[in-house]
Motif scaffolding. Sequence first.
Motif, short mmCIF file in Angstrom:
data_model
loop_
_atom_site.label_atom_id
_atom_site.label_comp_id
_atom_site.label_asym_id
_atom_site.label_seq_id
_atom_site.Cartn_x
_atom_site.Cartn_y
_atom_site.Cartn_z
N ALA A 9 -10.15 8.03 3.02
CA ALA A 9 -9.22 7.21 3.78
C ALA A 9 -8.62 6.22 2.80
N LEU A 10 -7.31 6.12 2.80
CA LEU A 10 -6.60 5.28 1.84
C LEU A 10 -5.73 4.26 2.58
N PRO A 11 -6.05 2.97 2.45
CA PRO A 11 -5.19 1.97 3.09
C PRO A 11 -3.89 1.80 2.30
N ILE A 12 -2.82 1.51 3.00
CA ILE A 12 -1.54 1.22 2.38
C ILE A 12 -1.25 -0.26 2.61
N ALA A 48 -2.20 3.63 6.77
CA ALA A 48 -3.34 4.29 6.13
C ALA A 48 -3.15 5.79 6.26
N VAL A 49 -3.78 6.49 5.36
CA VAL A 49 -3.73 7.95 5.38
C VAL A 49 -5.12 8.50 5.10
N ALA A 69 -4.43 12.90 8.42
CA ALA A 69 -3.88 11.99 9.44
C ALA A 69 -3.16 10.86 8.73
N SER A 70 -2.16 10.30 9.40
CA SER A 70 -1.47 9.15 8.85
C SER A 70 -1.17 8.17 9.99
#
Length: 86
Positions: A9-12, A48-49, A69-70
């Motif tokens: 999971a990657l926060p933006i 997040a993605v 997912a995004s």
Amino acid sequence: MANVTYYVALPILAGEDGELIAGEPVEALNVWQATSRAAGLAVHHAGAVAFSRTGDPTTGEFEPAVILASHGTLPADIIDMMGGQS
């Protein structure tokens, strides 16, 4: 070594100038956990993605990232940010 799949999971984050940047990636155990964490991260960040990458960690050769997912606002070059190919 056999291929492994990593779930992330990657926060933006929104930078001071409004530019969208990748935050600190959070590794997950499976698809469900990655997508759930991405949803939670999006509540506190611009977006997040959740994605997965499969490959051989000993050689460093990985297939392109697969978005699971995004949520929220994502930069146009999100695949490049994740180390994949657009």
